[in-house]
Design an enzyme around this catalytic site. Structure first.
Site, PDB file in Angstrom:
ATOM      1  N   CYS A 289       0.832  -1.203   0.000  1.00  0.00           N
ATOM      2  CA  CYS A 289       0.000   0.000   0.000  1.00  0.00           C
ATOM      3  C   CYS A 289       0.870   1.258   0.000  1.00  0.00           C
ATOM      4  O   CYS A 289       0.567   2.234  -0.689  1.00  0.00           O
ATOM      5  CB  CYS A 289      -0.940   0.000   1.202  1.00  0.00           C
ATOM      6  SG  CYS A 289      -0.106  -0.170   2.803  1.00  0.00           S
ATOM      7  N   ASN A 453      -4.805   2.893   3.340  1.00  0.00           N
ATOM      8  CA  ASN A 453      -3.941   1.733   3.112  1.00  0.00           C
ATOM      9  C   ASN A 453      -4.727   0.443   2.901  1.00  0.00           C
ATOM     10  O   ASN A 453      -4.170  -0.569   2.486  1.00  0.00           O
ATOM     11  CB  ASN A 453      -2.956   1.558   4.267  1.00  0.00           C
ATOM     12  CG  ASN A 453      -3.614   1.633   5.631  1.00  0.00           C
ATOM     13  OD1 ASN A 453      -3.823   2.733   6.148  1.00  0.00           O
ATOM     14  ND2 ASN A 453      -3.937   0.492   6.208  1.00  0.00           N
TER      15      ASN A 453
END
Length: 481
Positions: A289, A453
């Protein structure tokens, strides 16, 4: 009529216009595989208020609000065309039309702008591509939501199965419940039912088989009618080519990992290097991420200013890899209570940059601190540039990148002076430039990049899967290069 009355009347009028847009947007999506966007934000399955808010958001980045009265004529013009599968951005259409001085009608201009998606040029709708999720954790369930959301036309990606280890009694009921409700991302948008006898979850009409297995070698996907599938491994258990090759079973054609790949496994950041994927590549990674958050803006800055070197500090939300309370953990510090501490830990994002941006010669270092929030992180990208710049120059450049460049689906831009992490839950971009926090002095630039994320990364995963499956449709008007 008072000012208040006039304002309310204006609002009701815009509500009526937005309401009239919904059936047109829905029909284009269901019947022609056309996704209608406004500045990279989809309007498919959105409410009246969501459509109005999406238009209003343009004010933060473009300087003025985009009105539904401006975009409705373009939407009507699109409905009258012989469109094929594509993504069409009403915000870009309106902006480019305003800048055009040829005096064309909206209908003529729209037909010209989307010519690549009409008539003999249009892409033929395919049969769709089967997808299997191996694992059903945080990323797996969000990817499932996105796959179900995008299955409206029936000609794109089709989530056919989920592979998990049996958790015991009522396993499938509990897993369906976790898909239905999420403490961070809210309720699933639609209906979910379970047929325990056939081990199937039905989500918005999609029949998803739940397969129980302890190892990839135990599954023959063709036994479930699955063929030529893309398998998304969101367990992170296998990271190299040898381990991930275990998934290449009957019925599975490609494997996509939702974690950084090791060895010669390509690490792909959509928008940056997805076009380097070889057609015969069967195993690839979507990196992390954080890598997805920093690589697009890093590329944008390197393209315009050149980057000599840089350091990224990520302030990252805690994850399931950490302990709720102090307990043994194989990694240093991660054994300490996640919701009670800031925890210094390592990040591989900086080293992963080289895989996604092999032409970048700058040395990038990185470190990370986990903090007690459940979602949304921020990356602080400190860059030494090859030439001096001003804050205003970099500010305007990054705003334009977020609006019109090929990276506009990856990079968002916000000017709100009171923005905080929870504001970005559900963001579909890989990262969001915080304009108010931007610092530039001479050849030094510091970018503050928010990113969800979980959800933003899941959107990047879906984009990679769409690309390798052949259902990533072109966007019109084409972004500036």
């Amino acid at each position: 009529m008072t000012v208040n009355d006039d304002s309310f009347t204006h609002w009701k009028n815009r509500e009526e216009i937005a309401e009239s847009m919904i059936p047109i947007i829905g029909k284009l999506h269901r019947e022609r595989d056309v996704t209608v966007l406004v500045h990279s934000r989809s309007l498919v399955n959105k409410s009246v208020v969501s459509i109005l808010k999406t238009h209003r958001f343009a004010r933060q980045i473009a300087g003025e609000e985009l009105s539904v009265t401006e975009t409705l004529p373009f939407l009507k013009a699109l409905a009258a065309l012989d469109l094929g599968p594509s993504q069409i951005d009403l915000g870009m259409l309106a902006a480019t039309y305003k800048a055009d001085d040829r005096g064309l009608s909206v209908e003529a201009f729209t037909a010209e702008a989307v010519a690549g998606a009409t008539g003999a040029n249009k892409i033929e709708r395919g049969e769709g591509r089967d997808v299997v999720l191996y694992g059903f954790g945080r990323i797996g369930r969000l990817v499932a939501r996105l796959l179900i959301e995008k299955s409206g036309s029936g000609n794109g990606l089709r989530l056919r199965a989920i592979v998990v280890r049996s958790g015991g009694e009522q396993d499938i009921v509990k897993r369906a419940s976790l898909l239905r409700r999420d403490s961070i991302h809210g309720q699933f948008q639609g209906t979910i039912t379970v047929d325990e006898a056939s081990s199937t979850i039905f989500a918005n009409g999609n029949a998803i088989k739940v397969i129980y297995a302890n190892d990839p070698s135990e599954v023959d996907y063709t036994a479930y009618g699955i063929k030529n599938a893309i398998l998304i491994d969101n367990t992170g258990k296998w990271r190299d080519r040898e381990g991930l090759s275990k998934h290449l079973r009957p019925g599975v054609d490609k494997v996509v990992l939702t974690a950084p790949g090791k060895g010669d496994v390509p690490n792909i950041v959509h928008g940056v290097n997805h076009d380097t994927i070889k057609p015969d590549e069967q195993i690839l990674s979507c990196a992390s991420c954080t890598t997805n958050a920093i690589v697009p803006p890093l590329k944008a800055m390197d393209d315009e200013y050149g980057v000599q070197r840089g350091h990224v500090e990520t302030v990252h939300s805690f994850t399931n890899d950490q302990n709720l309370l102090d307990n043994y953990h194989k990694s240093e510090r991660r054994g300490r209570s996640a919701p009670l501490n800031m925890v210094i830990t390592e990040t591989g994002a900086a080293s992963a940059v080289a895989k996604a941006l092999p032409d970048l010669k700058a040395r990038i270092t990185g470190s990370s601190i986990r903090v007690p929030v459940p979602d949304v992180s921020i990356a602080i990208l400190n860059l030494q540039l090859k030439r001096e710049a001003t804050r205003e120059e970099v500010h305007d450049y990054l705003r334009e990148v977020s609006l019109t460049s090929p990276l506009r689906r990856q990079i968002d831009f916000i000017t709100a002076p009171d923005a905080v992490s929870s504001d970005f839950i559900g963001s579909r971009h890989a990262s969001i430039v915080d304009a108010g926090a931007l610092k530039v002095e001479g050849d030094n630039a510091i970018l503050y990049l928010w990113y969800d994320n979980e959800f933003g990364y899941s959107c990047q995963v879906i984009r990679v899967v769409q690309h390798v499956s052949g259902v990533e449709y072109p966007t019109y008007p084409a972004p500036a290069v």
